[in-house]
Design a protein around this motif. Sequence first.
Motif, PDB file in Angstrom:
ATOM      1  N   GLU A   1       0.828  -1.187   0.000  1.00 17.47           N
ATOM      2  CA  GLU A   1       0.000   0.000   0.000  1.00 17.47           C
ATOM      3  C   GLU A   1       0.876   1.255   0.000  1.00 17.47           C
ATOM      4  OE1 GLU A   1      -0.185  -2.343   2.315  1.00 17.47           O
ATOM      5  OE2 GLU A   1      -2.146  -3.308   2.172  1.00 17.47           O
ATOM      6  N   PRO A   2       0.297   2.407  -0.366  1.00 16.73           N
ATOM      7  CA  PRO A   2       1.059   3.659  -0.334  1.00 16.73           C
ATOM      8  C   PRO A   2       1.660   3.905   1.046  1.00 16.73           C
ATOM      9  CG  PRO A   2      -1.013   3.974  -1.490  1.00 16.73           C
ATOM     10  CD  PRO A   2      -1.065   2.591  -0.905  1.00 16.73           C
ATOM     11  N   ALA A   3       2.873   4.427   1.072  1.00 16.13           N
ATOM     12  CA  ALA A   3       3.585   4.641   2.336  1.00 16.13           C
ATOM     13  C   ALA A   3       2.840   5.599   3.256  1.00 16.13           C
ATOM     14  CB  ALA A   3       4.989   5.177   2.056  1.00 16.13           C
ATOM     15  N   ASP A   4       2.114   6.555   2.680  1.00 12.28           N
ATOM     16  CA  ASP A   4       1.449   7.549   3.536  1.00 12.28           C
ATOM     17  C   ASP A   4       0.156   7.026   4.159  1.00 12.28           C
ATOM     18  OD1 ASP A   4      -0.216   7.532   1.338  1.00 12.28           O
ATOM     19  OD2 ASP A   4      -0.277   9.712   1.091  1.00 12.28           O
ATOM     20  N   TRP A   5      -0.160   5.755   3.964  1.00  9.43           N
ATOM     21  CA  TRP A   5      -1.308   5.167   4.643  1.00  9.43           C
ATOM     22  C   TRP A   5      -0.995   4.873   6.109  1.00  9.43           C
ATOM     23  CZ3 TRP A   5      -4.432   1.176   1.299  1.00  9.43           C
ATOM     24  CH2 TRP A   5      -4.985   1.851   0.212  1.00  9.43           C
ATOM     25  N   ARG A   6       0.296   4.860   6.449  1.00 10.71           N
ATOM     26  CA  ARG A   6       0.705   4.510   7.794  1.00 10.71           C
ATOM     27  C   ARG A   6       1.319   5.719   8.494  1.00 10.71           C
ATOM     28  NH1 ARG A   6       1.310   0.092   4.556  1.00 10.71           N
ATOM     29  NH2 ARG A   6       0.622  -1.908   5.457  1.00 10.71           N
ATOM     30  N   ASP A   7       1.104   5.789   9.812  1.00 11.58           N
ATOM     31  CA  ASP A   7       1.742   6.811  10.637  1.00 11.58           C
ATOM     32  C   ASP A   7       3.178   6.373  10.887  1.00 11.58           C
ATOM     33  OD1 ASP A   7       2.669   8.490  12.607  1.00 11.58           O
ATOM     34  OD2 ASP A   7       0.831   8.422  13.793  1.00 11.58           O
ATOM     35  N   ASN A   8       4.120   7.088  10.292  1.00  6.71           N
ATOM     36  CA  ASN A   8       5.538   6.740  10.417  1.00  6.71           C
ATOM     37  C   ASN A   8       6.294   7.719  11.309  1.00  6.71           C
ATOM     38  OD1 ASN A   8       5.628   4.400   8.572  1.00  6.71           O
ATOM     39  ND2 ASN A   8       5.094   5.916   7.001  1.00  6.71           N
ATOM     40  N   SER A   9       5.572   8.466  12.134  1.00  4.77           N
ATOM     41  CA  SER A   9       6.210   9.526  12.915  1.00  4.77           C
ATOM     42  C   SER A   9       7.086   8.996  14.048  1.00  4.77           C
ATOM     43  CB  SER A   9       5.143  10.463  13.483  1.00  4.77           C
ATOM     44  OG  SER A   9       4.265   9.753  14.358  1.00  4.77           O
ATOM     45  N   GLN A  10       6.813   7.756  14.489  1.00 10.34           N
ATOM     46  CA  GLN A  10       7.617   7.186  15.577  1.00 10.34           C
ATOM     47  C   GLN A  10       8.172   5.828  15.122  1.00 10.34           C
ATOM     48  OE1 GLN A  10       6.170   7.480  19.611  1.00 10.34           O
ATOM     49  NE2 GLN A  10       4.577   8.948  19.018  1.00 10.34           N
ATOM     50  N   PRO A  11       9.449   5.787  14.765  1.00  9.27           N
ATOM     51  CA  PRO A  11      10.032   4.564  14.194  1.00  9.27           C
ATOM     52  C   PRO A  11       9.880   3.324  15.067  1.00  9.27           C
ATOM     53  CG  PRO A  11      11.493   6.433  13.854  1.00  9.27           C
ATOM     54  CD  PRO A  11      10.396   6.909  14.766  1.00  9.27           C
ATOM     55  N   ASP A  12       9.979   3.455  16.405  1.00 15.69           N
ATOM     56  CA  ASP A  12       9.855   2.262  17.251  1.00 15.69           C
ATOM     57  C   ASP A  12       8.446   1.687  17.173  1.00 15.69           C
ATOM     58  OD1 ASP A  12       8.759   4.429  18.587  1.00 15.69           O
ATOM     59  OD2 ASP A  12       9.248   3.636  20.586  1.00 15.69           O
ATOM     60  N   LEU A  13       7.450   2.562  17.171  1.00 17.92           N
ATOM     61  CA  LEU A  13       6.079   2.095  17.041  1.00 17.92           C
ATOM     62  C   LEU A  13       5.827   1.501  15.660  1.00 17.92           C
ATOM     63  CD1 LEU A  13       3.885   4.800  18.823  1.00 17.92           C
ATOM     64  CD2 LEU A  13       4.261   2.431  19.499  1.00 17.92           C
ATOM     65  N   ARG A  14       6.389   2.131  14.641  1.00 21.00           N
ATOM     66  CA  ARG A  14       6.186   1.615  13.286  1.00 21.00           C
ATOM     67  C   ARG A  14       6.755   0.211  13.155  1.00 21.00           C
ATOM     68  NH1 ARG A  14       2.437   2.577  10.753  1.00 21.00           N
ATOM     69  NH2 ARG A  14       2.310   0.330  10.767  1.00 21.00           N
ATOM     70  N   THR A  15       7.898  -0.029  13.785  1.00 21.70           N
ATOM     71  CA  THR A  15       8.503  -1.359  13.747  1.00 21.70           C
ATOM     72  C   THR A  15       7.582  -2.380  14.397  1.00 21.70           C
ATOM     73  OG1 THR A  15      10.737  -0.433  13.799  1.00 21.70           O
ATOM     74  CG2 THR A  15      10.498  -2.733  14.432  1.00 21.70           C
ATOM     75  N   HIS A  16       7.031  -2.027  15.551  1.00 23.03           N
ATOM     76  CA  HIS A  16       6.107  -2.936  16.224  1.00 23.03           C
ATOM     77  C   HIS A  16       4.854  -3.152  15.392  1.00 23.03           C
ATOM     78  CE1 HIS A  16       3.733  -4.908  19.254  1.00 23.03           C
ATOM     79  NE2 HIS A  16       2.834  -3.941  19.205  1.00 23.03           N
ATOM     80  N   TRP A  17       4.278  -2.064  14.890  1.00 22.56           N
ATOM     81  CA  TRP A  17       3.059  -2.174  14.105  1.00 22.56           C
ATOM     82  C   TRP A  17       3.265  -3.047  12.870  1.00 22.56           C
ATOM     83  CZ3 TRP A  17       1.937   3.734  14.653  1.00 22.56           C
ATOM     84  CH2 TRP A  17       1.259   3.959  15.858  1.00 22.56           C
TER      85      TRP A  17
END
Length: 365
Positions: free
Chosen positions: A25-41
């Motif tokens: 999916e497009p990258a902007d569909w996800r909240d990438n503001s916090q890298p540690d959370l993004r890794t978990h998500w």
Amino acid sequence: MKRRMILGFAAAALVLAPAALAQNEPADWRDNSQPDLRTHWSTVEGKAAPSLEKLEGWLGTEARSWKDFEGKVVLLDYWATWCGPCIAGIPHLVEMHKKYREKGLVILGVHSSRGYEKMPAYVAENNLPYAFAADPSRELGTALGVKFIPCYFLIDRTGKMRIAGANRERLDAIVEKILAEPYKGAEGKSLGQWPASVTKNLYAEDWRGRKAPELIAAEWLTDKPSTEGKVVLIDFWATWCGPCRAAIPHMNEFQAKFKDDLVVIGLSSDKEISTVREFMTRTEMKYPQAADPEKRTSNAVGVKGIPHVLILSTDGIVRWQGFPGSTEEPLTEAIIRQIIDADPGIAARRNAEAKKTGSDPGKGG
């Protein structure tokens, strides 16, 4: 991105393993503001969504598990009544509920552990139309890695987490994409789409996409039918109504054509039940009949003109409503067939019957 509220409790340690899910999916569909959370998500995505077992205080839905939501796309909003940005986002969620509910979207607002006791009053006071529950144990929030609210998650029709930590600015695009995906029911049967709502004069309150009111009959004039695992067509009628009488042969045809998957129920509003009984002795009516002289069900639906028809899928949701002889949208076999073919409950029932008999589930009548 809009300001968000940081929760006042610490989430469990996050898994920082590299994401294994291929994200197309497009990258902007996800909240990438916090890298540690993004890794978990990213480790959560592509797997079964965390259990809803510990949620409490359910409102606006009879579901209690992902199994109950099967066949729906769920937008989970982790929020709180004390969170300003959460409250600011609710009008958009209400709009999404109205726009997409008939296409299969369920919005589930899960309240954080702090102040969840105020949730029922807030939902009632603001007449919020979608589903809610509370997370007093923080178990779901911890599993989802929630550290700020509002926080959004998209679960597909199979109960799989598709987008964890969704970009709130892209919710409509995400929902439309997941809703449009082909879906196979619990038994692997390809299912269709519910009929789209047509703008027309309903002569009643609009129940399309909502759980139908309970059918209350003063007396069953035939044997009360079993409706489990079947689509239900309720025909509000009366003996004195010409268009109602004209619709009876069509109701007979619908019941005969779809006898394996459909139950047609005639619900008369005549003041005297004896009048209906006498009418039935001289009129061929090949489907179950009940009497509601006090119009309790009719009034609950808000019927202002008859004949009026509701068609309910196996989960009790109204999938078609209106005057069956309308020139705007007449009720046809094709509409009934579409509802039957889109219903996961029908597919599951057929498959269970096929397993018992060793036959091919196929399509019903």
